[in-house]
Write a protein that holds these residues in place. Structure first.
Motif, short mmCIF file in Angstrom:
data_model
loop_
_atom_site.label_atom_id
_atom_site.label_comp_id
_atom_site.label_asym_id
_atom_site.label_seq_id
_atom_site.Cartn_x
_atom_site.Cartn_y
_atom_site.Cartn_z
N GLU A 1 5.59 -13.87 -9.34
CA GLU A 1 4.12 -13.82 -9.39
C GLU A 1 3.46 -13.67 -8.02
N ARG A 2 4.25 -13.80 -6.96
CA ARG A 2 3.64 -13.60 -5.64
C ARG A 2 3.35 -12.12 -5.42
N HIS A 3 2.11 -11.80 -5.18
CA HIS A 3 1.71 -10.45 -4.82
C HIS A 3 0.70 -10.60 -3.68
N SER A 4 0.67 -9.63 -2.82
CA SER A 4 -0.30 -9.69 -1.73
C SER A 4 -1.71 -9.59 -2.30
N VAL A 5 -2.52 -10.58 -1.96
CA VAL A 5 -3.89 -10.64 -2.46
C VAL A 5 -4.85 -10.35 -1.31
N ARG A 6 -5.79 -9.44 -1.56
CA ARG A 6 -6.70 -9.01 -0.50
C ARG A 6 -8.16 -9.37 -0.76
N HIS A 7 -8.42 -10.04 -1.91
CA HIS A 7 -9.78 -10.51 -2.20
C HIS A 7 -9.71 -11.97 -2.63
N ASN B 1 -10.69 -5.64 10.88
CA ASN B 1 -11.75 -5.87 9.89
C ASN B 1 -11.23 -6.06 8.46
N GLN B 2 -10.03 -6.59 8.34
CA GLN B 2 -9.50 -6.90 7.00
C GLN B 2 -10.22 -8.16 6.52
N ASN B 3 -11.01 -7.98 5.47
CA ASN B 3 -11.95 -9.02 5.04
C ASN B 3 -11.27 -10.30 4.55
N GLN B 4 -10.00 -10.18 4.21
CA GLN B 4 -9.30 -11.38 3.73
C GLN B 4 -9.30 -12.50 4.77
N VAL B 5 -9.40 -12.17 6.05
CA VAL B 5 -9.36 -13.24 7.05
C VAL B 5 -10.64 -14.09 7.06
N THR C 1 -1.54 -15.29 -1.05
CA THR C 1 -1.41 -14.96 0.38
C THR C 1 -1.35 -13.45 0.56
N VAL C 2 -1.55 -13.04 1.79
CA VAL C 2 -1.17 -11.68 2.18
C VAL C 2 -0.67 -11.76 3.63
N PRO C 3 0.52 -11.19 3.88
CA PRO C 3 0.98 -11.13 5.27
C PRO C 3 0.30 -9.93 5.94
N MET C 4 -0.01 -10.06 7.20
CA MET C 4 -0.67 -8.95 7.90
C MET C 4 -0.03 -8.67 9.26
N GLY C 5 0.36 -7.40 9.40
CA GLY C 5 0.81 -6.92 10.70
C GLY C 5 -0.27 -6.07 11.33
N GLY C 6 -1.31 -5.80 10.55
CA GLY C 6 -2.41 -4.96 11.04
C GLY C 6 -3.40 -5.76 11.84
N PHE C 7 -3.06 -6.01 13.09
CA PHE C 7 -3.97 -6.72 14.00
C PHE C 7 -3.61 -6.31 15.43
N GLY D 1 -3.60 -9.66 -7.00
CA GLY D 1 -2.94 -8.63 -6.20
C GLY D 1 -2.41 -7.54 -7.13
N ARG D 2 -2.42 -6.30 -6.63
CA ARG D 2 -1.91 -5.23 -7.49
C ARG D 2 -0.38 -5.28 -7.51
N LEU D 3 0.16 -4.81 -8.64
CA LEU D 3 1.62 -4.79 -8.77
C LEU D 3 2.18 -3.70 -7.87
N THR D 4 3.34 -3.97 -7.32
CA THR D 4 3.98 -2.98 -6.43
C THR D 4 5.39 -2.73 -6.94
N ALA D 5 5.88 -1.51 -6.70
CA ALA D 5 7.20 -1.12 -7.22
C ALA D 5 8.29 -1.48 -6.22
N ARG D 6 9.48 -1.63 -6.72
CA ARG D 6 10.64 -1.85 -5.86
C ARG D 6 11.69 -0.78 -6.16
N LEU D 7 12.45 -0.40 -5.15
CA LEU D 7 13.57 0.52 -5.35
C LEU D 7 14.60 -0.17 -6.24
C1 LIG Z 1 5.15 -7.36 8.19
C2 LIG Z 1 4.11 -7.03 7.15
C3 LIG Z 1 2.88 -6.58 7.54
C4 LIG Z 1 1.90 -6.32 6.58
N1 LIG Z 1 0.65 -5.98 7.00
C5 LIG Z 1 -0.35 -5.89 6.10
C6 LIG Z 1 -1.68 -5.72 6.53
O1 LIG Z 1 -1.99 -5.67 7.73
N2 LIG Z 1 -2.65 -5.65 5.59
C7 LIG Z 1 -2.38 -5.74 4.25
O2 LIG Z 1 -3.31 -5.68 3.46
N3 LIG Z 1 -1.11 -5.92 3.81
C8 LIG Z 1 -0.09 -6.01 4.69
N4 LIG Z 1 1.18 -6.26 4.28
C9 LIG Z 1 1.45 -6.45 2.84
C10 LIG Z 1 2.29 -5.32 2.24
O3 LIG Z 1 1.49 -4.17 2.10
C11 LIG Z 1 2.85 -5.80 0.90
O4 LIG Z 1 3.68 -6.91 1.12
C12 LIG Z 1 3.65 -4.72 0.20
O5 LIG Z 1 2.83 -3.64 -0.16
C13 LIG Z 1 4.33 -5.25 -1.08
O6 LIG Z 1 3.37 -5.82 -1.93
P1 LIG Z 1 3.45 -7.33 -2.40
O7 LIG Z 1 3.37 -8.19 -1.19
O8 LIG Z 1 2.27 -7.51 -3.29
O9 LIG Z 1 4.75 -7.51 -3.11
C14 LIG Z 1 2.18 -6.48 5.21
C15 LIG Z 1 3.45 -6.92 4.82
C16 LIG Z 1 4.39 -7.22 5.77
C17 LIG Z 1 5.72 -7.76 5.33
#
Ligand SMILES: Cc1cc2nc3c(=O)[nH]c(=O)nc-3n(C[C@H](O)[C@H](O)[C@H](O)COP(=O)(O)O)c2cc1C
Length: 215
Positions: A17-23, A74-78, A160-166, A196-202
């Protein structure tokens, strides 16, 4: 145990159920106590020689969130999320190995003579490593603890959402991060406003190899 420690979800559910959430629902706050518990649980992650080189900068007040916003592209989630955790890797973190091993001795996990030897060997090893190797180690440790933060948050009903975009240079400058600390990633934590939207895996068969690549 405080109620904040109670986790109701099974691992299989949490991980699926963990998916990256941006809102996020910006009205939902997470107490300092609960964030601290989340980080303490995440810190049970493995690390190189148990050096625990991760450090956490928690950004949960409005002014600090606004300062982080442009740095985080400017990622609004922060600003919407209850908090953003800046996961940092401490290049000097290995210097704590003596203290860590002392705690292990006190707890009865490690004999004193073993701890002494382990500490000496570790200090010798880590202090001789090239900076890029040390940086790679703290980034690996930081990645492991980050994953545990995200799963731990999900288990507690947060997203949560992890972010490398900074911009790491700006982050260091604006938040006066000491030079021994390397930013690993940002993790927004809060209550989802939109799932969070569903994402595909290989297919796992396409990314898994058994006993070598020469078959
Ligand atoms: C190292 C890393 C950096 C990421 N940077 C961003 C980011 O800056 N902004 C964002 O919205 N998502 C970011 N993500 C989230 C990924 O887009 C997301 O984990 C991926 O699309 C898979 O989706 P899921 O987390 O919902 O399974 C990042 C993920 C990782 C692991």
């Amino acid at each position: 145990m405080s109620t904040a420690s109670i986790q109701t979800k099974e691992y299989g559910t949490v991980v699926r159920e963990r998916h990256s959430v941006r809102h996020y629902d910006s009205s939902v706050k997470i107490s300092k106590e609960e964030l601290t518990e989340l980080l303490a649980e995440a810190s049970l992650a493995p690390s190189s020689s148990n050096t625990q080189s991760w450090r956490f900068l928690v950004i949960d007040d409005e002014a600090a969130k606004q300062k982080l916003l442009p740095i985080a592209n400017n990622q609004n989630q922060v600003v919407e999320a209850a908090a953003t955790i800046v996961v940092l890797g401490d290049l000097d973190g290995y210097k704590e190995i003596g203290r860590i091993n002392d705690i292990a001795v006190q707890a009865g996990y490690m004999p004193e003579d073993f701890a002494k030897q382990f500490t000496e060997n570790s200090l010798r090893l880590y202090s001789s490593l090239p900076p890029e190797k040390l940086k790679s180690i703290v980034q690996i440790d930081g990645g492991l603890v980050s994953m545990q933060i995200m799963l731990g948050a999900k288990a507690r009903g947060y997203d949560t959402v992890p972010m490398g975009g900074f911009n790491p240079a700006k982050l260091i400058e604006e938040f006066k991060i000491p030079s021994n600390l390397v930013p690993v990633m940002l993790i927004a934590v809060g209550k989802a406003a939109t799932p969070g939207r569903l994402t595909a895996r290989l297919p796992i068969e396409d990314v898994t190899f058994w006993n070598g690549f020469d078959k």
